[in-house]
Design a protein around this motif. Structure first.
Motif, PDB file in Angstrom:
ATOM      1  N   LEU A 148       0.651 -50.839  58.897  1.00  0.00           N
ATOM      2  CA  LEU A 148       2.798 -51.401  59.039  1.00  0.00           C
ATOM      3  C   LEU A 148       3.347 -52.302  60.112  1.00  0.00           C
ATOM      4  CD1 LEU A 148       5.405 -51.206  57.466  1.00  0.00           C
ATOM      5  CD2 LEU A 148       5.883 -48.836  58.544  1.00  0.00           C
ATOM      6  N   GLU A 149       2.383 -51.607  61.112  1.00  0.00           N
ATOM      7  CA  GLU A 149       2.955 -52.730  62.335  1.00  0.00           C
ATOM      8  C   GLU A 149       2.488 -53.776  62.238  1.00  0.00           C
ATOM      9  OE1 GLU A 149       2.481 -51.849  67.009  1.00  0.00           O
ATOM     10  OE2 GLU A 149       1.156 -50.948  66.099  1.00  0.00           O
ATOM     11  N   GLY A 196      20.738 -57.083  61.774  1.00  0.00           N
ATOM     12  CA  GLY A 196      22.052 -56.766  60.494  1.00  0.00           C
ATOM     13  C   GLY A 196      21.078 -56.424  58.928  1.00  0.00           C
ATOM     14  N   LYS A 197      20.259 -57.687  58.828  1.00  0.00           N
ATOM     15  CA  LYS A 197      20.164 -57.886  57.523  1.00  0.00           C
ATOM     16  C   LYS A 197      18.408 -57.794  56.942  1.00  0.00           C
ATOM     17  CE  LYS A 197      22.495 -62.642  58.195  1.00  0.00           C
ATOM     18  NZ  LYS A 197      22.738 -63.879  58.135  1.00  0.00           N
ATOM     19  N   ILE A 198      18.198 -57.055  56.183  1.00  0.00           N
ATOM     20  CA  ILE A 198      17.394 -56.496  55.621  1.00  0.00           C
ATOM     21  C   ILE A 198      16.016 -58.171  55.640  1.00  0.00           C
ATOM     22  CG2 ILE A 198      15.857 -55.780  53.423  1.00  0.00           C
ATOM     23  CD1 ILE A 198      17.910 -53.301  53.796  1.00  0.00           C
ATOM     24  N   ILE A 199      15.389 -57.751  55.707  1.00  0.00           N
ATOM     25  CA  ILE A 199      14.199 -59.463  56.126  1.00  0.00           C
ATOM     26  C   ILE A 199      12.702 -58.910  55.310  1.00  0.00           C
ATOM     27  CG2 ILE A 199      15.363 -60.316  58.151  1.00  0.00           C
ATOM     28  CD1 ILE A 199      12.746 -59.007  59.613  1.00  0.00           C
ATOM     29  N   ALA A 200      12.877 -58.084  54.741  1.00  0.00           N
ATOM     30  CA  ALA A 200      11.677 -57.440  53.933  1.00  0.00           C
ATOM     31  C   ALA A 200      11.663 -56.001  53.526  1.00  0.00           C
ATOM     32  CB  ALA A 200      10.027 -57.993  54.947  1.00  0.00           C
ATOM     33  N   SER A 201      10.818 -55.238  52.876  1.00  0.00           N
ATOM     34  CA  SER A 201      10.722 -54.370  51.851  1.00  0.00           C
ATOM     35  C   SER A 201       9.320 -54.361  51.302  1.00  0.00           C
ATOM     36  CB  SER A 201      11.389 -54.201  50.945  1.00  0.00           C
ATOM     37  OG  SER A 201      11.755 -55.103  49.730  1.00  0.00           O
ATOM     38  N   VAL A 202       8.350 -53.391  51.687  1.00  0.00           N
ATOM     39  CA  VAL A 202       7.456 -52.758  51.446  1.00  0.00           C
ATOM     40  C   VAL A 202       6.987 -51.756  51.279  1.00  0.00           C
ATOM     41  CG1 VAL A 202       6.209 -52.566  53.707  1.00  0.00           C
ATOM     42  CG2 VAL A 202       5.299 -53.264  52.026  1.00  0.00           C
ATOM     43  N   ILE A 203       6.114 -51.225  49.671  1.00  0.00           N
ATOM     44  CA  ILE A 203       5.966 -50.245  49.203  1.00  0.00           C
ATOM     45  C   ILE A 203       4.403 -49.542  49.917  1.00  0.00           C
ATOM     46  CG2 ILE A 203       4.630 -48.678  47.273  1.00  0.00           C
ATOM     47  CD1 ILE A 203       6.428 -51.196  45.511  1.00  0.00           C
ATOM     48  N   MET A 204       4.456 -49.044  50.415  1.00  0.00           N
ATOM     49  CA  MET A 204       3.819 -48.302  51.652  1.00  0.00           C
ATOM     50  C   MET A 204       1.441 -48.385  51.063  1.00  0.00           C
ATOM     51  SD  MET A 204       3.612 -48.281  54.258  1.00  0.00           S
ATOM     52  CE  MET A 204       2.809 -47.734  54.915  1.00  0.00           C
ATOM     53  N   LYS A 205       2.259 -48.505  49.863  1.00  0.00           N
ATOM     54  CA  LYS A 205       0.530 -48.380  49.053  1.00  0.00           C
ATOM     55  C   LYS A 205      -0.020 -49.691  48.910  1.00  0.00           C
ATOM     56  CE  LYS A 205       1.299 -44.497  46.116  1.00  0.00           C
ATOM     57  NZ  LYS A 205       1.011 -44.050  45.035  1.00  0.00           N
ATOM     58  N   ASP A 206       0.962 -50.626  48.862  1.00  0.00           N
ATOM     59  CA  ASP A 206       0.639 -52.122  49.113  1.00  0.00           C
ATOM     60  C   ASP A 206      -0.535 -52.140  50.503  1.00  0.00           C
ATOM     61  OD1 ASP A 206       1.069 -52.385  46.013  1.00  0.00           O
ATOM     62  OD2 ASP A 206       2.989 -53.020  46.684  1.00  0.00           O
ATOM     63  N   ILE A 207       0.279 -51.398  51.533  1.00  0.00           N
ATOM     64  CA  ILE A 207      -0.341 -51.523  52.300  1.00  0.00           C
ATOM     65  C   ILE A 207      -1.375 -51.391  52.896  1.00  0.00           C
ATOM     66  CG2 ILE A 207      -0.010 -51.252  54.934  1.00  0.00           C
ATOM     67  CD1 ILE A 207       2.109 -53.269  54.887  1.00  0.00           C
TER      68      ILE A 207
END
Length: 300
Positions: free
Chosen positions: A285-286, A205-216
């Motif tokens: 991403l995985e 129930g909590k957002i633990i991370a966010s990422v811009i796919m280009k950074d991946i």
């Protein structure tokens, strides 16, 4: 750019860590936003608030500035939606149901026919006799046929075969090219990786991370797998000052992280040994997701 989806400090507590807790996120116009997490993480709960199906205990959600709970009908006019749990009337064919929804929306069937062709869907059969994949295709047709500017998709490729999953990803790219906005919940890494600009990861129930796919995609650290001709060479190399993610001396193999500034030095060091092979391991991403979960466990 304009934020068309906005969730602010959204909380809905069902007890026993079920629900969403202080969730905040924004999705810009024309963006494909992934909402990633395991089953039961809170993805569907958040989506139900975006559709105005559930009343928040605190915080809230907006579509194009409209409070989703106070003005659900107005907000839903902008939306195409796929539910994570699809239920259809049992006494209709797929095409009859599509026609009924088109009639309710006041649209013709041209786009629906195009989508049926695109997904190789013969919708004449009875809904109650359709496979999960067929029912999912019906849901896709209904979500996209009125050409909404915002798509909210909860596990949209559930039950689809790999060919249809690939066609779905192409359809998302086409919608993005039109300037439409997509909010997509999924637990399928490859699907999210192929389609999304940004991803938020939710757990309990909590957002633990966010990422811009280009950074991946353009991560500066590179991971290499090296297999040496001999066990002793693997052991010798493993003493060097690098960050090793795996040391398997029985197989004469190591995995090592190398940053941009170390590449030339690393290649020079490797060249001193006899190798079976060396290969770069793509950072996905995985891997990011699983690494973050491992970190959560270590920090607990």
């Amino acid at each position: 750019m304009e934020n068309v989806i906005c969730v602010k400090n959204l909380t809905k507590d069902y007890g026993q860590t079920r629900g969403v807790f202080d969730v905040s996120l924004e999705v810009k116009k024309g963006e494909v936003f992934g909402f990633l997490g395991p089953n039961g993480a809170g993805k569907t709960t958040a989506i139900r608030h975006l559709l105005g199906f559930s009343r928040p205990q605190s915080g809230g959600a907006e579509i194009k500035g409209l409070d989703c709970w106070k003005y659900p009908a107005m907000a839903q006019r902008h939306i195409g939606y796929i539910s994570g749990e699809i239920n259809y009337p049992q006494n209709m064919t797929g095409w009859q149901f599509i026609k009924e929804i088109a009639k309710m929306r006041g649209i013709d069937l041209k786009r629906a026919e195009e989508l049926c062709d695109y997904f190789q869907l013969k919708a004449n059969g009875e809904l109650k006799r359709m496979s999960k994949g067929m029912k999912q295709k019906i849901a896709l047709v209904i979500a996209f046929m009125h050409e909404p500017e915002i798509l909210i998709l909860d596990e949209p490729t559930s039950g689809l075969d790999p060919l249809m999953q690939a066609k779905f990803c192409d359809l998302i790219a086409a919608e993005k090219a039109k300037g439409n906005t997509i909010f997509m919940s999924s637990h399928m890494f490859e699907e999210v990786e192929k389609t999304c600009d940004r991803v938020a990861i939710i757990k309990q129930g909590k957002i633990i991370a966010s990422v811009i796919m280009k950074d991946i995609e353009h991560r500066k650290d590179k991971e290499f797998e090296i297999r040496f001709k001999s066990k002793s060479d693997a052991q010798s190399f493993a003493k060097l000052n690098y960050e090793f993610t795996e040391k398997n001396f029985e197989k004469s193999r190591v995995k090592v992280l190398v940053n941009d500034g170390q590449i030339n030095e690393f290649l020079t060091a490797v060249a001193k040994y006899k190798l079976e092979y060396i290969s770069e391991i793509k950072f996905t991403l995985e891997k990011y997701f699983m690494g973050f979960y491992k970190q959560e466990v270590q920090d607990a």
